[in-house]
Design a protein around this motif. Structure first.
Motif, mmCIF file in Angstrom:
data_model
loop_
_atom_site.group_PDB
_atom_site.id
_atom_site.type_symbol
_atom_site.label_atom_id
_atom_site.label_comp_id
_atom_site.label_asym_id
_atom_site.label_seq_id
_atom_site.Cartn_x
_atom_site.Cartn_y
_atom_site.Cartn_z
ATOM 1 N N TYR A 74 0.820 -1.332 -0.010
ATOM 2 C CA TYR A 74 0.071 -0.121 0.126
ATOM 3 C C TYR A 74 0.772 1.335 0.005
ATOM 4 O O TYR A 74 0.380 2.418 -0.218
ATOM 5 N N ASP A 75 2.115 1.222 -0.038
ATOM 6 C CA ASP A 75 2.952 2.276 0.088
ATOM 7 C C ASP A 75 3.246 2.856 -1.306
ATOM 8 O O ASP A 75 4.154 3.395 -1.624
ATOM 9 N N SER A 76 2.522 2.444 -2.319
ATOM 10 C CA SER A 76 2.798 2.923 -3.865
ATOM 11 C C SER A 76 2.160 4.368 -3.995
ATOM 12 O O SER A 76 1.309 4.637 -3.396
ATOM 13 N N SER A 77 2.709 4.832 -5.130
ATOM 14 C CA SER A 77 2.060 5.999 -5.632
ATOM 15 C C SER A 77 0.739 5.979 -5.911
ATOM 16 O O SER A 77 -0.046 7.104 -6.091
ATOM 17 N N ARG A 78 0.293 4.825 -6.391
ATOM 18 C CA ARG A 78 -1.229 4.728 -6.582
ATOM 19 C C ARG A 78 -2.192 5.026 -5.568
ATOM 20 O O ARG A 78 -3.272 5.421 -6.066
ATOM 21 N N TYR A 79 -1.645 4.704 -4.394
ATOM 22 C CA TYR A 79 -2.616 5.079 -3.350
ATOM 23 C C TYR A 79 -2.244 6.519 -2.767
ATOM 24 O O TYR A 79 -3.065 6.931 -1.953
ATOM 25 N N TYR A 99 -2.393 8.446 2.445
ATOM 26 C CA TYR A 99 -2.771 7.619 1.383
ATOM 27 C C TYR A 99 -4.345 7.325 1.321
ATOM 28 O O TYR A 99 -4.908 7.168 2.343
ATOM 29 N N LYS A 100 -4.817 7.251 0.169
ATOM 30 C CA LYS A 100 -6.465 6.711 0.406
ATOM 31 C C LYS A 100 -6.398 5.286 -0.117
ATOM 32 O O LYS A 100 -6.236 4.666 -1.036
ATOM 33 N N ILE A 101 -6.967 4.523 1.026
ATOM 34 C CA ILE A 101 -6.898 3.085 0.603
ATOM 35 C C ILE A 101 -8.351 2.721 0.866
ATOM 36 O O ILE A 101 -8.964 2.659 2.148
ATOM 37 N N ASN A 102 -9.190 2.167 -0.036
ATOM 38 C CA ASN A 102 -10.755 1.795 -0.063
ATOM 39 C C ASN A 102 -11.362 2.540 0.786
ATOM 40 O O ASN A 102 -12.193 2.432 1.651
ATOM 41 N N TYR A 105 -8.545 7.345 4.784
ATOM 42 C CA TYR A 105 -7.208 8.091 4.307
ATOM 43 C C TYR A 105 -6.301 7.697 5.597
ATOM 44 O O TYR A 105 -6.666 7.841 6.943
#
Length: 120
Positions: A74-79, A99-102, A105
């Motif tokens: 989850y530490d990728s730039s897509r999140y 990061y926005k995950i599902n 934030y």
């Protein structure tokens, strides 16, 4: 002599083929050690179907806590998100990233990947 060798080769070939056909089928058994070492995911039978828990949907506000390390995927730039794009986010300090995950934030310290804040 040539007929004797041919007959011997034919007999041996027939015996090997017959024994291969008559051999019992290989039965694959899982013992607990093999299963634990090579199958690190959990399978559960729900509603008559087998489900693999590796692909369950993560809910950060429920599954994660402040102080935990952010999982590596989850530490990728897509999140990663810019704090200006969401009204509820404050400006991150130096070496911090939102990061926005599902739908949740998560504020993370970029140096050690520790979760600092979670907003659902």
């Amino acid at each position: 002599m040539n007929k004797l060798v041919s007959a011997l080769v034919f007999t041996l070939g027939t015996a090997v083929t017959a024994s291969a056909i008559a051999a019992p089928a290989y039965e694959h058994r899982y013992d607990d050690r093999y299963h634990a070492e090579h199958h690190d995911h959990d399978w559960k039978k729900e509603d008559g179907r087998w489900n693999d828990n590796r692909y369950k949907r993560i809910n950060p506000s429920r599954d994660w806590r402040v102080g935990q390390t952010l999982p590596r995927g989850y530490d990728s730039s897509r999140y990663a998100v810019n704090y200006r794009d969401a009204k509820r986010l404050h400006k991150p300090a130096r070496n911090q990233q939102w990061y926005k995950i599902n739908g949740d934030y998560v504020l993370v310290n970029e140096r050690n990947n520790r979760i600092l804040h979670i907003i659902s």
